[in-house]
Design a protein around this motif. Structure first.
Motif, PDB file in Angstrom:
ATOM      1  N   ASP A   1       0.827  -1.205   0.000  1.00  0.00           N
ATOM      2  CA  ASP A   1       0.000   0.000   0.000  1.00  0.00           C
ATOM      3  C   ASP A   1       0.863   1.257   0.000  1.00  0.00           C
ATOM      4  O   ASP A   1       0.493   2.273  -0.600  1.00  0.00           O
TER       5      ASP A   1
ATOM      6  N   PRO B   1       1.513  -0.155  -8.801  1.00  0.00           N
ATOM      7  CA  PRO B   1       1.054  -1.166  -9.762  1.00  0.00           C
ATOM      8  C   PRO B   1       1.247  -0.681 -11.202  1.00  0.00           C
ATOM      9  O   PRO B   1       1.089   0.510 -11.501  1.00  0.00           O
TER      10      PRO B   1
ATOM     11  N   ASN C   1      -5.535  -0.257  -9.982  1.00  0.00           N
ATOM     12  CA  ASN C   1      -6.666  -1.050  -9.510  1.00  0.00           C
ATOM     13  C   ASN C   1      -7.040  -0.581  -8.112  1.00  0.00           C
ATOM     14  O   ASN C   1      -6.298   0.174  -7.475  1.00  0.00           O
TER      15      ASN C   1
ATOM     16  N   SER D   1      -6.171  -3.629  -2.313  1.00  0.00           N
ATOM     17  CA  SER D   1      -5.242  -3.183  -1.278  1.00  0.00           C
ATOM     18  C   SER D   1      -4.278  -4.302  -0.935  1.00  0.00           C
ATOM     19  O   SER D   1      -4.527  -5.478  -1.217  1.00  0.00           O
TER      20      SER D   1
ATOM     21  N   ARG E   1      -2.900  -5.780  -4.727  1.00  0.00           N
ATOM     22  CA  ARG E   1      -2.620  -4.732  -5.717  1.00  0.00           C
ATOM     23  C   ARG E   1      -1.709  -5.251  -6.819  1.00  0.00           C
ATOM     24  O   ARG E   1      -1.673  -4.701  -7.923  1.00  0.00           O
TER      25      ARG E   1
END
Length: 265
Positions: free
Chosen positions: A233, A238, A242, A245, A249
């Protein structure tokens, strides 16, 4: 003849097995079932530890041990039993050599550790395949006393894994979990970011492995809660945006990471 499960109750006072014990045992069981193409615990016990199965009054009595190995509620014995006979791990290794590799893989020790120093990190990485261990440190005899220093210079070194190569992926995952267990890394954002990128590259192939795929999400959730925390996080970007979490991810990137690496090389 019908099969009868042993009715011996569990002994009181036995220590409870940890989540890592369960993951290790299920991965080991899956490695055997895959190669022998046998899913039945009873059938596997017949092949690997036939001496544990007895006939009594026209009925087959099983030990129930392999039923528990399948779901990870009992850890198989490595080495020899008091009788001198090989325990389940050695007995299975005779039929499926890779099962011993899976059971003794350094990743299980890494997952059980809370923190780690460079000497222990060096020892565990040395136990990985030479092609992986040599990527992170100099394995030459001349550098034997300086391997921790060699290792410290290569933390976060970018990795590349062939599609579906879960053997090397598991090794690289173990190596980067080792780095995340080092106290010093907790305060080095750049190297933690590099570890996040490397771990993400391993998650797809490891999830596809016949050893771990049945429980990979549970294992990754455990790793997130106990090893890498908010790493993805906070520090992972990424390739495909998206709304997931944590480690999830990375999932959209599992199918694209390889082609992206080729374009960047």
């Amino acid at each position: 003849m019908s099969e009868v499960k042993s009715e011996n109750p569990e002994r009181r006072g036995r220590p409870k097995h940890s989540a890592v014990d369960r993951f290790q045992t299920m991965a080991w069981f899956n490695s055997i079932a895959r190669v022998l193409e046998i899913e039945s615990p009873y059938s596997l016990e017949c092949v690997i530890q036939r001496e544990n199965i007895v006939e009594r009054d026209g009925k087959i009595i099983t030990s129930r041990a392999w039923d528990k190995y399948k779901v990870g509620t009992r850890v198989p014995q490595d080495g020899h039993m008091k009788s001198g006979k090989p325990g389940a791990v050695l007995a299975a290794e005779h039929h499926v050599p890779e099962s011993g590799y899976v059971f003794r893989h350094p990743i299980w020790k890494v997952m059980r550790a809370r923190t780690m120093g460079f000497d222990e990190a060096t020892r565990l990485i040395s136990a990985l395949k030479p092609s992986v261990a040599g990527y992170y440190m100099d394995l030459s005899k001349a550098m034997a006393n300086n391997r921790p220093d060699s290792l410290s210079r290569n933390i976060g070194l970018p990795i590349w894994i062939e599609r579906g190569d879960y053997y090397h992926a598991l090794d690289h995952l173990a190596a980067n979990l080792i780095f995340l267990r080092l106290d010093i890394i907790r305060h080095l954002e750049g190297q933690r970011r590099d570890c996040a990128e490397n771990v993400a590259k391993t998650l797809g192939p490891v999830a596809q492995s016949p050893w771990i795929w049945p429980f990979h999400e549970e294992m990754y959730d455990w790793l997130e809660a106990n090893v890498w925390g908010n790493l993805f996080d906070e520090l992972y970007t990424p390739r495909q945006e998206n709304n997931a979490s944590g480690w999830r991810r990375t999932k959209p990137d599992w199918l694209t990471a390889y082609s992206n690496e080729i374009r960047q090389s």
